[in-house]
Write a protein that holds these residues in place. Structure first.
Motif, short mmCIF file in Angstrom:
data_model
loop_
_atom_site.label_atom_id
_atom_site.label_comp_id
_atom_site.label_asym_id
_atom_site.label_seq_id
_atom_site.Cartn_x
_atom_site.Cartn_y
_atom_site.Cartn_z
N ASP A 1 -4.54 0.03 -0.87
CA ASP A 1 -4.68 1.49 -0.75
C ASP A 1 -6.06 1.85 -0.20
N LYS B 1 -2.82 -3.76 -5.19
CA LYS B 1 -2.41 -2.52 -4.52
C LYS B 1 -3.61 -1.60 -4.32
N ASP C 1 -1.94 6.82 -6.06
CA ASP C 1 -0.61 7.43 -6.13
C ASP C 1 -0.23 7.86 -7.54
N ALA D 1 0.85 -1.19 0.00
CA ALA D 1 0.00 0.00 0.00
C ALA D 1 0.89 1.24 0.00
N ASN D 2 0.48 2.23 -0.76
CA ASN D 2 1.20 3.51 -0.76
C ASN D 2 0.36 4.54 -1.50
N LEU D 3 -0.11 5.53 -0.79
CA LEU D 3 -0.97 6.54 -1.41
C LEU D 3 -0.17 7.64 -2.10
N CYS E 1 -7.13 4.06 3.09
CA CYS E 1 -8.14 5.13 3.12
C CYS E 1 -9.19 4.87 4.20
#
Ligand code: NDP
Ligand code: PMR
Length: 396
Positions: free
Chosen positions: A273, A269, A261, A239-241, A277
């Motif tokens: 993500d 992913k 992202d 996960a990576n926003l 949230c």
């Protein structure tokens, strides 16, 4: 069995076996990961612990006057609490259904099963043995903002109080090569799991505020895989926003990326993500509304419920191996029944009223306040996600 499962888990990954060197996993695409030494160490220790008329749309929306929470006096003069009303999204299977069952069995709750497939939900309720007086199925498709608004309207028309809202429904599309989209053009996983719930929770907040139930709660289901401070959260894709540029662009894959992202589409992913949230939104609700409203805002990781429909889009081999892998190797597995009891505790236990908490359970099934990853507890990012989400769902 552990070894059988281990032999079937292909990746560049080794787990120390008690007193016998290590069991190694060969590289392939199934659980395809390569983990750092740090993560391997984690795996063997902490991560493992680690008010109008009902409308046609409101199917069976029974009417009930909003009565004070303490209603009846028994012959002995003791006052009893009225039934609480809880809305659970995605109650037609898995965790949502198991929670519905656990709460219905207490006789203290009326559950609004907010589901996209009415017949499936009715059948599920019947096969779970629920009595009709304990539940109502209402239509809700989180992949359509119109449907969310229609659901809220129908719920308000039912004139039931709202004591607890559980945002539980989700989709997971790990094998999708291309993004698919909600009715409003958002990438489907973030659109359903986050944006649909964001609008729902915002529109129902006033109803929750008005509840006179002793403890009113808004629960948004999170997950370990969105938390990169765990082994599970380090399984790629992580996960990576990022800087939220895809979200700012509308997640539509046309004039912006379908990913939050701004990167290339990756279904696994996108799910993770969306869970970030969910956890950020719970905390932002807490910061904005807890003090003034007394509403408890909470999230949780219910355990790895490896048998649910969440994995329906995964390849058959994954679905075959994932439950034994979680049962015998990671020991993170929980049954649907156990997970339902856990979420039911977050709905109704008087001891779990602390707001802003991400609950988890240890191996003795005792609840504890867990730590979120840096990103999943970033207050600045939470505010930005909130503001961008408001724009996307047309609240701002
Ligand atoms: P399931 O697939 O069994 O349940 C998901 C539910 O969401 C289903 O009832 C599904 O409806 C519903 N749903 C999907 N899309 C929509 C939509 N557009 N509108 C309304 N409802 C929708 O999965 P789980 O029970 O495992 O998942 C429940 C929650 O638990 C999710 O939030 C998930 O992220 C979380 N979770 C699950 C874990 C696991 O190991 N399984 C681990 C950690 C968290 P339908 O029945 O019609 O398909
Ligand atoms: Mg993961 C303690 C170890 C642990 C736990 C609790 C989970 C939970 N997982 C763990 C470890 C591992 N997993 C390891 C070591 C691997 C590599 C072999 C691995 C792989 C893996 C895959 C491929 N795990 C997965 C997948 C999925 O497709 C699931 C996913 O990420 O869905 C988003 C998943 C999960 N592992 C979990 C949990 C709870 C999931 C389900 C998804 C969720 O977060 O809701």
């Amino acid at each position: 069995m552990a070894m059988q499962a281990a032999a079937l888990v292909p990746s560049a990954f080794s787990i120390p076996k008690e007193g016998k060197g290590s069991a190694s996993f060969k590289e392939s695409g199934l659980f395809g990961v390569s983990l750092s030494d740090h993560v391997k160490a984690d795996f063997s220790s902490s991560a493992l612990r680690n008010k109008r008329k009902p409308s046609v749309g409101a199917i069976r929306a029974q009417t009930a006057a909003t009565t004070p929470a303490i209603t009846r006096a028994t012959p002995e003069g003791k006052k009893t609490l009225r039934k609480g009303t809880v809305v659970i999204t995605g109650a037609s299977s898995g965790l949502g259904l198991a929670t519905t069952k656990a709460l219905a069995e207490t006789g203290k709750w009326h559950i609004i099963m907010a589901c996209r497939d009415f017949l499936k939900a009715e059948r599920a309720a019947r096969s779970a043995g629920l009595s009709k007086e304990n539940y109502t199925v209402m239509h809700l498709d989180l992949a359509s903002l119109d449907s969310v608004r229609q659901f809220v309207d129908n719920f308000k028309r039912s004139e039931r109080p709202l004591d607890v809202l559980v945002c539980n429904a989700a989709v997971y599309l790990p094998t999708a090569k291309e993004p698919t989209f909600t009715a409003d053009g958002f990438e489907l996983s973030v659109g359903t799991n986050h944006l649909g719930h964001f609008l729902l929770a915002r529109l129902l907040l006033d109803d929750l505020k008005q509840s006179d139930y002793p403890s009113k709660r808004l629960i948004i289901v999170g997950s370990i895989t969105g938390n990169t401070n765990t082994l599970a959260g380090n399984v790629p894709p992580k996960a990576n926003l990022g800087d939220l540029r895809g979200m700012a662009g509308g997640l539509n894959g046309l004039n912006s990326s379908a990913m939050i992202d701004g990167g290339a589409f990756d279904g696994a992913k996108a799910y993770k993500d969306s869970k970030v949230c969910n956890m950020l939104t719970m905390q932002e609700f807490h910061r904005r509304y807890h003090e003034d409203t007394g509403i408890t805002f909470a999230s949780l990781y219910p355990g790895c419920i490896a048998t649910t429909g969440l994995f329906r889009e995964h390849i058959p081999l994954f679905r075959l191996l994932f439950p034994p892998f979680q049962k015998f190797i990671t020991k993170g597995y929980v049954s649907e029944e156990e997970s339902g009891k856990r979420l039911a505790q977050v709905v109704s236990e008087p001891s779990l009223t602390k707001s802003g908490v991400y609950w988890s359970w240890n191996k003795n099934s005792a609840s504890f306040e867990n730590q979120l990853s840096q990103e999943a507890s970033d207050a600045d990012k939470a505010r930005k996600v909130w503001e961008l989400s408001e724009k996307l769902v047309r609240l701002a």
